[in-house]
Design a protein around this motif. Structure first.
Motif, PDB file in Angstrom:
ATOM      1  N   GLU A  91       0.841  -1.188   0.000  1.00 53.24           N
ATOM      2  CA  GLU A  91       0.000   0.000   0.000  1.00 53.24           C
ATOM      3  C   GLU A  91       0.880   1.244   0.000  1.00 53.24           C
ATOM      4  N   GLN A  92       1.272   1.650  -1.197  1.00 56.50           N
ATOM      5  CA  GLN A  92       2.146   2.809  -1.398  1.00 56.50           C
ATOM      6  C   GLN A  92       1.389   3.868  -2.192  1.00 56.50           C
ATOM      7  N   VAL A  93       1.319   5.073  -1.641  1.00 58.40           N
ATOM      8  CA  VAL A  93       0.645   6.170  -2.321  1.00 58.40           C
ATOM      9  C   VAL A  93       1.113   7.479  -1.697  1.00 58.40           C
ATOM     10  N   ALA A  94       1.027   8.560  -2.438  1.00 56.23           N
ATOM     11  CA  ALA A  94       1.465   9.864  -1.942  1.00 56.23           C
ATOM     12  C   ALA A  94       0.568  10.341  -0.796  1.00 56.23           C
ATOM     13  N   ASP A  95       1.163  11.100   0.111  1.00 55.22           N
ATOM     14  CA  ASP A  95       0.414  11.631   1.258  1.00 55.22           C
ATOM     15  C   ASP A  95      -0.785  12.461   0.825  1.00 55.22           C
ATOM     16  N   THR A  96      -0.699  13.081  -0.337  1.00 54.66           N
ATOM     17  CA  THR A  96      -1.802  13.897  -0.854  1.00 54.66           C
ATOM     18  C   THR A  96      -3.103  13.102  -0.869  1.00 54.66           C
ATOM     19  N   TYR A  97      -2.996  11.821  -1.175  1.00 52.45           N
ATOM     20  CA  TYR A  97      -4.181  10.978  -1.275  1.00 52.45           C
ATOM     21  C   TYR A  97      -4.524  10.282   0.042  1.00 52.45           C
ATOM     22  N   SER A  98      -3.533   9.934   0.843  1.00 52.38           N
ATOM     23  CA  SER A  98      -3.795   9.158   2.057  1.00 52.38           C
ATOM     24  C   SER A  98      -4.097  10.017   3.282  1.00 52.38           C
ATOM     25  N   THR A  99      -3.501  11.204   3.371  1.00 54.04           N
ATOM     26  CA  THR A  99      -3.656  12.043   4.560  1.00 54.04           C
ATOM     27  C   THR A  99      -5.117  12.332   4.913  1.00 54.04           C
ATOM     28  N   PRO A 100      -5.995  12.609   3.936  1.00 54.07           N
ATOM     29  CA  PRO A 100      -7.403  12.874   4.298  1.00 54.07           C
ATOM     30  C   PRO A 100      -8.092  11.720   5.010  1.00 54.07           C
ATOM     31  N   TYR A 101      -7.494  10.530   4.966  1.00 51.63           N
ATOM     32  CA  TYR A 101      -8.132   9.364   5.561  1.00 51.63           C
ATOM     33  C   TYR A 101      -7.437   8.858   6.817  1.00 51.63           C
ATOM     34  N   LYS A 102      -6.492   9.584   7.309  1.00 46.37           N
ATOM     35  CA  LYS A 102      -5.815   9.150   8.531  1.00 46.37           C
ATOM     36  C   LYS A 102      -6.721   9.367   9.739  1.00 46.37           C
ATOM     37  N   GLY A 103      -6.789   8.360  10.605  1.00 46.48           N
ATOM     38  CA  GLY A 103      -7.617   8.494  11.793  1.00 46.48           C
ATOM     39  C   GLY A 103      -8.563   7.330  11.966  1.00 46.48           C
ATOM     40  N   LYS A 104      -9.664   7.579  12.661  1.00 50.02           N
ATOM     41  CA  LYS A 104     -10.644   6.541  12.954  1.00 50.02           C
ATOM     42  C   LYS A 104     -12.040   6.985  12.549  1.00 50.02           C
ATOM     43  N   TYR A 105     -12.897   6.011  12.332  1.00 49.97           N
ATOM     44  CA  TYR A 105     -14.313   6.259  12.056  1.00 49.97           C
ATOM     45  C   TYR A 105     -15.122   5.365  12.977  1.00 49.97           C
TER      46      TYR A 105
ATOM     47  N   MET B 252     -13.210   2.673  14.513  1.00 50.84           N
ATOM     48  CA  MET B 252     -12.525   1.739  13.612  1.00 50.84           C
ATOM     49  C   MET B 252     -11.391   2.446  12.889  1.00 50.84           C
ATOM     50  N   ASP B 253     -10.270   1.740  12.722  1.00 48.24           N
ATOM     51  CA  ASP B 253      -9.147   2.297  11.982  1.00 48.24           C
ATOM     52  C   ASP B 253      -9.508   2.477  10.515  1.00 48.24           C
ATOM     53  N   ILE B 254      -9.209   3.643   9.986  1.00 51.05           N
ATOM     54  CA  ILE B 254      -9.436   3.900   8.566  1.00 51.05           C
ATOM     55  C   ILE B 254      -8.175   3.468   7.801  1.00 51.05           C
ATOM     56  N   PRO B 255      -8.304   2.664   6.776  1.00 49.95           N
ATOM     57  CA  PRO B 255      -7.141   2.236   5.993  1.00 49.95           C
ATOM     58  C   PRO B 255      -6.682   3.353   5.058  1.00 49.95           C
ATOM     59  N   ALA B 256      -5.904   4.277   5.591  1.00 53.26           N
ATOM     60  CA  ALA B 256      -5.598   5.517   4.890  1.00 53.26           C
ATOM     61  C   ALA B 256      -4.874   5.274   3.562  1.00 53.26           C
ATOM     62  N   ASP B 257      -3.845   4.448   3.570  1.00 54.89           N
ATOM     63  CA  ASP B 257      -3.102   4.226   2.337  1.00 54.89           C
ATOM     64  C   ASP B 257      -3.944   3.471   1.306  1.00 54.89           C
ATOM     65  N   PHE B 258      -4.701   2.488   1.756  1.00 53.43           N
ATOM     66  CA  PHE B 258      -5.576   1.737   0.864  1.00 53.43           C
ATOM     67  C   PHE B 258      -6.605   2.665   0.223  1.00 53.43           C
ATOM     68  N   TYR B 259      -7.266   3.466   1.033  1.00 53.04           N
ATOM     69  CA  TYR B 259      -8.234   4.418   0.494  1.00 53.04           C
ATOM     70  C   TYR B 259      -7.537   5.470  -0.374  1.00 53.04           C
ATOM     71  N   GLY B 260      -6.322   5.831  -0.003  1.00 60.23           N
ATOM     72  CA  GLY B 260      -5.575   6.797  -0.806  1.00 60.23           C
ATOM     73  C   GLY B 260      -5.291   6.280  -2.202  1.00 60.23           C
ATOM     74  N   MET B 261      -4.965   4.991  -2.319  1.00 63.45           N
ATOM     75  CA  MET B 261      -4.731   4.405  -3.647  1.00 63.45           C
ATOM     76  C   MET B 261      -5.998   4.449  -4.493  1.00 63.45           C
ATOM     77  N   ILE B 262      -7.148   4.216  -3.864  1.00 63.62           N
ATOM     78  CA  ILE B 262      -8.413   4.284  -4.600  1.00 63.62           C
ATOM     79  C   ILE B 262      -8.728   5.731  -4.983  1.00 63.62           C
ATOM     80  N   ALA B 263      -8.395   6.671  -4.106  1.00 60.96           N
ATOM     81  CA  ALA B 263      -8.580   8.085  -4.445  1.00 60.96           C
ATOM     82  C   ALA B 263      -7.745   8.465  -5.666  1.00 60.96           C
TER      83      ALA B 263
END
Length: 584
Positions: A212-226, A229-240
């Motif tokens: 799961e490698q992606v630039a912070d531009t895409y993953s940072t908006p998803y860091k944290g919890k919902y 539950m842990d949000i898969p920031a890098d995974f969601y960032g790749m989809i973004a």
């Protein structure tokens, strides 16, 4: 002279007419993106505005199924044939090779005068005759095995500035892998438009597969919890990032005047790979990639073709499968060819609104290395799912046959096998007949061919051998796996065969460690043994040696090749995971 000019003019007009009449096709498939991994399907965290637009503009299939793993899905997609029948039921161990007897999707398009291009993941073989450039694709930008960083991939590769394989030759590229595949595909489409030639583009991304490698531009908006539950920031960032590229593709198609007469098909190869993503939102389904439950194989399918007057903006709830796409595209594009081996059915009439329902059908999905009765299998009929569950104390699964009705129980928590015995028994009987017919085809050997003019020298990788599972860096470092390759020797001749512990481009000695800062992966290699045909020889190695070379005459025909690395006592440590064969 006049007649010659007239002939050229007529040929040119014919080419332009073909391009105008026949639609272009873009087949976009993401890697490990689950049904719930997009906002249009209800994900409460992930934002996919461009995918959402495509969703609104498309015909959506809401009960569409791939296989639970990538290779079986890709082989079924390309052949229109069940994985058990085409032979590609696993991601490695020689089971990622669909039998060459089956004609593939790009070959049907090429026969009809289409330009064919692949930009992204193949995962259906890395040696002749299995690579995409030998299966109908005229332009190929890809990588080896399951993905960037796999065992067969270029040494030291990652998602940024990767070394990719362009028409069989390694070439460095600049940028992020997904961006590169989209950008290069758009350049290729633009050139095909200039030539006035219809095109078939296969664009299978290697994201959001691990790593799961992606630039912070895409993953940072998803860091944290919902909601805890842990949000898969890098995974969601790749989809973004994929979403952004879909938006760029849409702009390109409009600018080039290609949008309305291009069939755009968007799907995924299996359920989500990310456990946190599954926990956060999985559209109410059970489990994830690799499982026979809905979360493992029910995926999205969007189809858009403005000039085709499809039922855009509507849902189709019929039970459908990835094997259906080849006959569907053949109908939509008026392609000719033998369909007798297909196990999929055309969905063209559903897409056009000429048919409301398909004839009653049962669909079987089965994957795995041994493919015995009921192993990793699911039978589907309407909203019924029949599975033989493995006992699992941790998950409180007692094992045995399980029947689920996903219309009433989408999470597959209530086994109703004893309540509906007639339905269960009819599905069991169908499966057993299906397996009896498919198993002999699955057992047919698939050979890699050495010594041809198509690929000489040829490289063999452990992901394609028969034997232990070994297709990733972990297996390479462990240095325990063993196997052999089934081969066809194309012609009599003298063959040089090179055995390596590490890939050739690494320049690493046989005894070296993985990272040179520890002993991780270091092996006490002192000898190497090659067995092929009647040849069986063991050679001593030197500590600085990076390769062991053998030379032997081989006769045309079938054989096996076993290449082992030994310690000084002559005991096998592991197989040589990289072998290069050259006909002299």
């Amino acid at each position: 002279m006049k007649s010659r000019l007239a002939g050229i003019l007529l040929a040119s007009i014919a080419g332009i007419s073909l391009a105008a009449e026949r639609p272009n096709v873009i087949l976009l498939m993401t890697d490990d993106q689950g049904y719930g991994d997009m906002s249009c399907h209800g994900n409460p965290v992930l934002k996919t505005p461009e995918i959402d637009k495509l969703y609104a503009q498309s015909v959506r299939f809401t009960d569409f199924h791939a296989a639970p793993k990538c290779t079986p899905t890709r082989a079924q997609l390309m052949t229109g044939v069940d994985a058990m029948r085409n032979g590609a039921t696993r991601v490695c161990q020689g089971r990622s090779l669909p039998h060459p007897d089956f004609k593939m999707m790009p070959q049907f398009f090429a026969d009809a005068g289409y330009a064919t291009g692949l930009f992204g993941k193949w995962h259906l073989g890395d040696s002749y005759p299995y690579q995409p450039r030998f299966r109908g694709f005229q332009e190929v930008l890809s990588f080896r095995a399951w993905g960037i960083t796999s065992l067969a991939d270029y040494w030291g590769n990652d998602y940024y500035d990767p070394m990719l394989e362009l028409n069989g030759v390694d070439k460095p590229y600049t940028g992020y892998c997904t961006d590169i595949f989209f950008d290069e595909a758009m350049k290729w489409m633009q050139q095909r438009k200039k030539e006035g030639k219809p095109f078939f583009l296969y664009l299978p991304t290697n994201t959001p597969h691990v790593p799961e490698q992606v630039a912070d531009t895409y993953s940072t908006p998803y860091k944290g919890k919902y909601k805890g539950m842990d949000i898969p920031a890098d995974f969601y960032g790749m989809i973004a990032n994929i979403d952004e590229n879909i938006g760029k593709l849409e702009v390109f198609l409009k600018k080039q005047g290609l949008r309305d007469n291009t069939i755009l098909v968007y799907l995924a190869d299996n359920g989500t790979q990310n456990r946190n993503a599954m926990t956060l939102f999985n559209a109410g389904m059970r489990e994830h990639k690799g499982f026979p439950y809905e979360g493992g194989h029910r995926v999205h399918l969007f189809v858009r073709w403005e000039n085709g007057k499809l039922k855009h903006g509507t849902d189709i709830a019929e039970l459908t499968t990835v094997q259906d796409l080849l006959p569907t595209l053949m109908d939509l594009c008026d392609l000719e060819g033998d369909r007798s081996a297909f196990t999929g059915t055309s969905l063209a009439s559903l897409l056009k609104g000429e048919q409301e329902k398909l004839p009653e059908r049962m669909v079987v999905s089965q994957i795995g290395y041994t493919c015995q009765l009921w192993q990793q299998a699911v039978v589907m009929k309407d909203t019924w799912r029949l599975i033989k569950e493995m006992k699992n104390k941790k998950k409180k699964i007692t094992g045995g046959m399980a029947l689920y009705n996903i219309a009433e129980d989408p999470g597959q928590t209530q086994n109703v096998y004893t309540e509906y015995p007639e339905i269960a028994q009819s599905m069991e009987a169908y499966y057993e007949q299906w397996h009896a017919a498919a198993r002999p085809l699955w057992e047919k050997k698939r050979y890699i061919t050495i010594g041809t003019d198509h690929e000489n020298p040829l490289k063999l990788y452990s992901n394609d051998w028969q034997g232990d599972y070994c297709d990733n860096p972990q297996g390479l470092i462990a240095g325990k796996a063993k196997g052999y390759w089934d081969l066809i020797v194309d012609r009599d001749g003298t063959y040089e065969i090179e055995l390596r512990r590490w890939p050739e481009e690494s320049g690493k000695p046989l005894i070296d460690s993985f990272d040179e800062t520890s002993n991780k992966g270091a092996l006490p290699v002192a000898k190497a043994r090659l067995q092929v045909g009647e040849f069986d020889q063991t050679l001593d190695t030197q500590p600085e040696a990076t390769v062991v070379r053998f030379s032997t005459p081989l006769k045309a025909g079938t054989t096996t090749l076993t290449a082992d690395l030994l310690n000084k006592q002559g005991n096998v440590i592991c197989g040589a995971m990289y072998v290069k064969v050259t006909r002299k």
